[in-house]
Design a protein around this motif. Structure first.
Motif, PDB file in Angstrom:
ATOM      1  N   GLU A 170      17.679 -31.479 -32.768  1.00 56.79           N
ATOM      2  CA  GLU A 170      17.244 -32.529 -33.320  1.00 56.79           C
ATOM      3  C   GLU A 170      16.456 -31.086 -34.616  1.00 56.79           C
ATOM      4  OE1 GLU A 170      13.399 -32.651 -31.328  1.00 56.79           O
ATOM      5  OE2 GLU A 170      15.981 -32.964 -30.694  1.00 56.79           O
ATOM      6  N   THR A 171      16.276 -30.975 -35.824  1.00 60.47           N
ATOM      7  CA  THR A 171      15.468 -30.871 -36.932  1.00 60.47           C
ATOM      8  C   THR A 171      14.980 -31.771 -38.085  1.00 60.47           C
ATOM      9  OG1 THR A 171      15.353 -28.698 -38.449  1.00 60.47           O
ATOM     10  CG2 THR A 171      17.946 -30.465 -37.832  1.00 60.47           C
ATOM     11  N   SER A 172      14.208 -31.104 -38.305  1.00 59.56           N
ATOM     12  CA  SER A 172      13.065 -32.097 -39.040  1.00 59.56           C
ATOM     13  C   SER A 172      13.535 -32.605 -40.903  1.00 59.56           C
ATOM     14  CB  SER A 172      11.105 -31.795 -39.484  1.00 59.56           C
ATOM     15  OG  SER A 172      10.818 -32.224 -40.475  1.00 59.56           O
ATOM     16  N   HIS A 177       7.797 -37.492 -39.666  1.00 58.07           N
ATOM     17  CA  HIS A 177       9.143 -38.385 -38.532  1.00 58.07           C
ATOM     18  C   HIS A 177      10.105 -38.935 -39.192  1.00 58.07           C
ATOM     19  CE1 HIS A 177       5.602 -37.637 -36.053  1.00 58.07           C
ATOM     20  NE2 HIS A 177       4.940 -38.518 -36.254  1.00 58.07           N
ATOM     21  N   TYR A 179      14.127 -37.159 -38.963  1.00 60.18           N
ATOM     22  CA  TYR A 179      14.755 -35.621 -38.623  1.00 60.18           C
ATOM     23  C   TYR A 179      16.453 -36.357 -38.497  1.00 60.18           C
ATOM     24  CZ  TYR A 179      10.632 -34.973 -35.870  1.00 60.18           C
ATOM     25  OH  TYR A 179       8.729 -34.183 -35.646  1.00 60.18           O
ATOM     26  N   THR A 181      20.312 -35.126 -36.044  1.00 62.20           N
ATOM     27  CA  THR A 181      20.333 -34.211 -35.269  1.00 62.20           C
ATOM     28  C   THR A 181      21.986 -34.137 -35.478  1.00 62.20           C
ATOM     29  OG1 THR A 181      19.791 -36.525 -33.754  1.00 62.20           O
ATOM     30  CG2 THR A 181      21.580 -34.507 -32.748  1.00 62.20           C
ATOM     31  N   ARG A 198      17.470 -38.873 -34.172  1.00 64.02           N
ATOM     32  CA  ARG A 198      17.333 -38.060 -32.794  1.00 64.02           C
ATOM     33  C   ARG A 198      17.481 -39.774 -31.654  1.00 64.02           C
ATOM     34  NH1 ARG A 198      11.394 -35.845 -32.002  1.00 64.02           N
ATOM     35  NH2 ARG A 198       9.866 -37.005 -33.024  1.00 64.02           N
ATOM     36  N   ASN A 376      19.696 -24.185 -37.599  1.00 63.65           N
ATOM     37  CA  ASN A 376      18.031 -25.241 -37.888  1.00 63.65           C
ATOM     38  C   ASN A 376      16.743 -24.482 -38.738  1.00 63.65           C
ATOM     39  OD1 ASN A 376      19.205 -27.222 -36.838  1.00 63.65           O
ATOM     40  ND2 ASN A 376      17.905 -27.158 -35.213  1.00 63.65           N
TER      41      ASN A 376
END
Length: 411
Positions: A170-172, A177, A179, A181, A198, A376
């Motif tokens: 996952e990445t922001s 919060h 995210y 995936t 995620r 990412n």
């Protein structure tokens, strides 16, 4: 206004205007500073039916008197194509349809030629869309439509029948919060699916995307991920026959965090550890001479941090062992960690004990998320340049563009 002194035959070749279309005239407006090119179909021209493709359909009338498309700039000035769109009545499918033009997509709210579309797709890989918007003087909403159409079209044509391995991380996506995936094929090194969130439901989307493009869940033999409970649940549900490898970089990251936690606790009562954070976290070959000298003085002393560092170093070295003995050596390390009396290191040992099979699977599969981490970083760099994106749809399209290895062709 004056007529541009360029022969129409030359313009037709430059603009790829095929028969039975021809350029009627071209005008350059000095006040507006733009080139307007007027294209018409020849008299008694025959067209293919826009619905069934049957050739040789005569013109029935005019469906649209003046349609305009933005083309590539004429020097630094905007260039526009203008055309009347004839309609035909097909003798095969018995439909009256507007003729498709060969220089642009036939879809609503599309105002650009294929070559202009290609320019935007090329620029979008390296520039934020708002910067492209300023460069070409078009609203970014229109430009996002180009990107979404071409990415969606390329995704629909993608063949995923060859996929046998999947790595995921996952990445922001936004502040807070939020995210996404990313699922990647580590063999072909391309993104195959991007899902919002995620949790375990992202694996449902991955499986659906895989099977819609010719792949099969039963063909997947290897999965690589971190130790997220949600990822493990989703993988077990949707790819039950695949072996799971836990990414070794996440294992090393966990033990690094444990070493740093030991140092933070100990430095409250030990002045020697002040300003030494990075000498414990870097590999020795990456240390500066001053950091190396300080590490040599501290690493063999009786400090808890030094002990944690030695444990971290030993765990890292285990990944260099052959598969035949590495599991036994790792089990020895776990037992050492459980009795070391350093709480952060005990937690790492318990984590490795719980996920032992997935950790030692690396010695067979050699799968890591290193490529995903690189993807990412590409996305995060693009996000920073753009100062964020308005929608998840834009975010997902950009990830596919940057790392999907999609095939884009002039249609």
């Amino acid at each position: 206004m004056f007529t541009a002194n360029v022969p129409n035959e030359i313009l037709e070749k430059l603009l790829h205007i095929p028969e039975p279309w021809h350029i009627e005239r071209s005008d350059f407006d000095l006040e507006l500073k733009q080139l307007d090119i007027y294209v018409r179909s020849r008299k008694r021209a025959l067209f293919a039916c826009s619905h069934c493709g049957a050739e040789g359909q005569p013109v029935l009338g005019i469906a649209a008197k003046d349609r305009t498309w933005r083309h590539l700039n004429f020097f630094e000035y905007p260039c526009y194509l203008h055309a009347e769109l004839p309609k035909t009545h097909c003798g095969h499918c018995h439909r009256t349809m507007r003729v498709h033009v060969p220089w642009a997509l036939d879809k609503p709210k599309h105002y650009f030629t294929l070559h202009f579309d290609a320019l935007i797709m090329k620029l979008a890989k390296d520039m934020p869309m708002n910067a492209i918007s300023r460069l070409v003087n078009e609203h970014d909403t229109r430009l996002w439509r180009i990107l979404h159409y071409d990415v969606d079209h390329a995704i629909a044509l993608q063949d995923l029948s060859y996929v046998t391995q999947i790595s995921t991380d996952e990445t922001s996506a936004k502040r807070g919060h939020n995210y996404i995936t990313i699922f990647m094929d580590p063999e072909q090194k391309n993104v195959i699916c991007v899902a919002v969130g995620r949790d375990s439901s992202t694996w449902d989307l991955c499986k659906e995307r895989l099977e819609s493009q010719g792949g099969k869940a039963t063909n997947i033999t290897e999965l690589c991920m971190d130790m997220s409970p949600a990822f493990m649940k989703g993988a077990a549900t949707h790819f039950p026959e695949a072996a799971i490898t836990f990414d070794k970089f996440h294992v090393i990251q966990a033990v690094n965090e444990a070493v740093d936690e030991v140092r933070r606790r100990e430095q409250k009562n030990c002045e020697t550890l002040k300003n030494t954070r990075y000498i414990w976290l870097k590999n020795e070959q990456n240390l500066t001479p001053a950091q190396k000298e300080k590490l040599d003085k501290l690493k063999d002393c009786e400090l808890d941090t030094a002990k944690a560092y030695r444990m971290r170093w030993c765990l890292q070295k285990i990944y260099q062992y052959p598969p035949s003995i590495a599991p036994a050596v790792l089990q020895d390390w776990i037992e050492w960690g459980l009795r070391c009396r350093l709480e952060p290191m005990v937690q790492v040992a318990k984590m490795l004990q719980r996920h032992f099979n997935g950790v030692v699977r690396w010695f067979t599969s050699k799968l890591t998320n290193g490529l995903l981490e690189g993807t990412n970083s590409l996305f995060q760099a693009a996000k920073r340049k753009a100062r964020g994106y308005r929608s998840d749809k834009n975010i997902i399209a950009l990830v596919y563009l940057l790392a999907g290895k999609l095939s884009f062709t002039l249609k």
